[in-house]
Enzyme design. Structure first.
Site, PDB file in Angstrom:
ATOM      1  N   HIS A 140       0.846  -0.891  -0.071  1.00 19.77           N
ATOM      2  CA  HIS A 140       0.087   0.160  -0.212  1.00 19.77           C
ATOM      3  C   HIS A 140       1.053   1.349   0.134  1.00 19.77           C
ATOM      4  CE1 HIS A 140      -3.072   3.255   1.331  1.00 19.77           C
ATOM      5  NE2 HIS A 140      -4.065   1.965   1.544  1.00 19.77           N
ATOM      6  N   GLU A 173      -0.930   1.366  -5.485  1.00 18.48           N
ATOM      7  CA  GLU A 173      -0.597   0.029  -4.654  1.00 18.48           C
ATOM      8  C   GLU A 173      -0.136  -0.832  -5.332  1.00 18.48           C
ATOM      9  OE1 GLU A 173      -4.020   0.520  -1.556  1.00 18.48           O
ATOM     10  OE2 GLU A 173      -3.923   2.400  -1.263  1.00 18.48           O
TER      11      GLU A 173
HETATM   12  O1  TA6 Z   1      -5.732   1.695  -0.796  1.00 13.45           O
HETATM   13  C1  TA6 Z   1      -7.074   2.541  -0.293  1.00 13.45           C
HETATM   14  C2  TA6 Z   1      -7.463   2.572   1.055  1.00 13.45           C
HETATM   15  O2  TA6 Z   1      -8.265   1.090   0.938  1.00 13.45           O
HETATM   16  C3  TA6 Z   1      -8.977   3.510   1.497  1.00 13.45           C
HETATM   17  O3  TA6 Z   1     -10.081   2.772   1.570  1.00 13.45           O
HETATM   18  C4  TA6 Z   1      -8.273   3.711   3.242  1.00 13.45           C
HETATM   19  O4  TA6 Z   1      -9.474   3.165   3.705  1.00 13.45           O
HETATM   20  C5  TA6 Z   1      -6.523   3.713   2.623  1.00 13.45           C
HETATM   21  O5  TA6 Z   1      -6.764   2.718   2.391  1.00 13.45           O
HETATM   22  C6  TA6 Z   1      -6.006   3.350   4.512  1.00 13.45           C
HETATM   23  O6  TA6 Z   1      -6.787   2.169   5.220  1.00 13.45           O
HETATM   24  P1  TA6 Z   1      -6.228   2.323   6.307  1.00 13.45           P
HETATM   25  O7  TA6 Z   1      -6.918   0.752   7.191  1.00 13.45           O
HETATM   26  O8  TA6 Z   1      -4.854   2.224   6.634  1.00 13.45           O
HETATM   27  O9  TA6 Z   1      -6.800   3.552   7.280  1.00 13.45           O
END
Ligand code: TA6
Length: 291
Positions: A160, A263
């Site tokens: 991510h 990501e």
């Molecule tokens: O990758 C995008 C995502 O799924 C968003 O929906 C947002 O929630 C982000 O990840 C961050 O997630 P986290 O659980 O690290 O706050």
């Protein structure tokens, strides 16, 4: 393993040291002529990479937590064995367990090109997960999952990656023009390919069905960040924008213009199934060019 043990076993003169990081969490610190970088044992988490002559490439929130059991906000959190909310357990932590637990250092090597670190952990009883990262003029991150259980198993995985940009309003992403996407802001509704680069003017949270490279064109800082990948059939693009950034306690209200997530993922319909004893891997390669 204590900090001293880690340095006795894995430090490499002049280019790799283990040090207390934020919150007292142990991190590897890379200071190589080709690049500097950091990687926490917590979550096997790459938290910094800066090739020589460039600004930092990975973004880190100034409000990030650095605590066992909590995710680090920025760098490259590892989402495993699920992405987002766990479908059958709303109380489970977002993006799985791998980023919340302590990892161990398996190996460290250094040469003229850069420094390579491998860390590993166990997730659930049957997954052995490793993260092998080379900090050099390019960043290479390989996530490997071995199913040590007795049955086939299915999981989601994502690197991510949070990238630093000068101004999201002047950034765009190319390479995804021909890819349909699932809009996470509309119940993962499937949207046809737009044929256009991605630009940003509001919260953007999309799972592109895409297995090739993407490029972040950063107009404000005059550079391009190329994100290549292997064994990944989805690319997630995310910027929280104003309201979602304000709702996240570990994300500064005014930080959203300076970051963009691209990501490397296998999620949803593009999750991965591994047989007992099988080893699967996914890789992200990042390079930077001045425009
Ligand atoms: O990758 C995008 C995502 O799924 C968003 O929906 C947002 O929630 C982000 O990840 C961050 O997630 P986290 O659980 O690290 O706050």
């Amino acid at each position: 393993m204590t900090l001293d043990d880690l340095n006795v076993r894995f430090a490499r003169p002049d280019v790799l040291q283990f040090e207390p990081g934020e919150g007292g969490l142990i991190r590897a610190v890379i200071r190589h002529p080709a690049a500097t970088g950091e990687m926490y044992l917590h979550g096997g988490h790459v938290s910094a990479w800066q090739p020589r002559g460039q600004r930092p490439v990975l973004w880190m929130s100034q409000r990030s937590q650095f605590e066992p059991g909590k995710p680090i906000r920025g760098g490259v959190p590892l989402c495993f064995p699920w992405f987002g909310a766990k479908p059958d357990d709303p109380t489970a932590p977002s993006h799985g367990l791998a980023r919340l637990v302590a990892w161990e250092v398996d190996s460290a090597t250094a040469d003229d090109r850069g420094v390579t670190l491998q860390m590993s952990t166990r997730v659930a009883p049957h997954y052995h997960v490793t993260h092998a990262v080379t900090f050099a003029a390019e960043l290479s991150m390989t996530l490997t999952v071995e199913n040590r259980g007795e049955a086939s198993t299915r999981f989601e995985a994502a690197q991510h990656s949070y990238f630093a940009v000068g101004d999201i309003h002047r950034a765009l992403v190319t390479g995804l023009e021909q890819a349909p996407f699932l809009d996470q802001l509309a119940g993962r509704q499937r949207i046809p390919a737009t044929g256009e680069p991605i630009t940003f003017s509001s919260e953007t949270d999309r799972i592109y069905l895409h297995d090739g490279p993407a490029v972040i064109e950063d107009g404000a800082w005059g550079r391009a960040i190329r994100v290549e990948k292997a064994h990944s059939r989805a690319t997630v693009v995310w910027n929280p924008w104003i309201a979602k950034a304000a709702r996240m306690p570990d994300f500064g209200d005014d930080e959203w213009p300076g970051m963009l997530c691209v990501e490397t993922a296998n999620v949803g319909e593009r999750a991965v199934t591994v047989a007992p004893g099988e080893r699967w891997w996914m890789r992200t390669g990042v390079s930077v060019a001045t425009r």
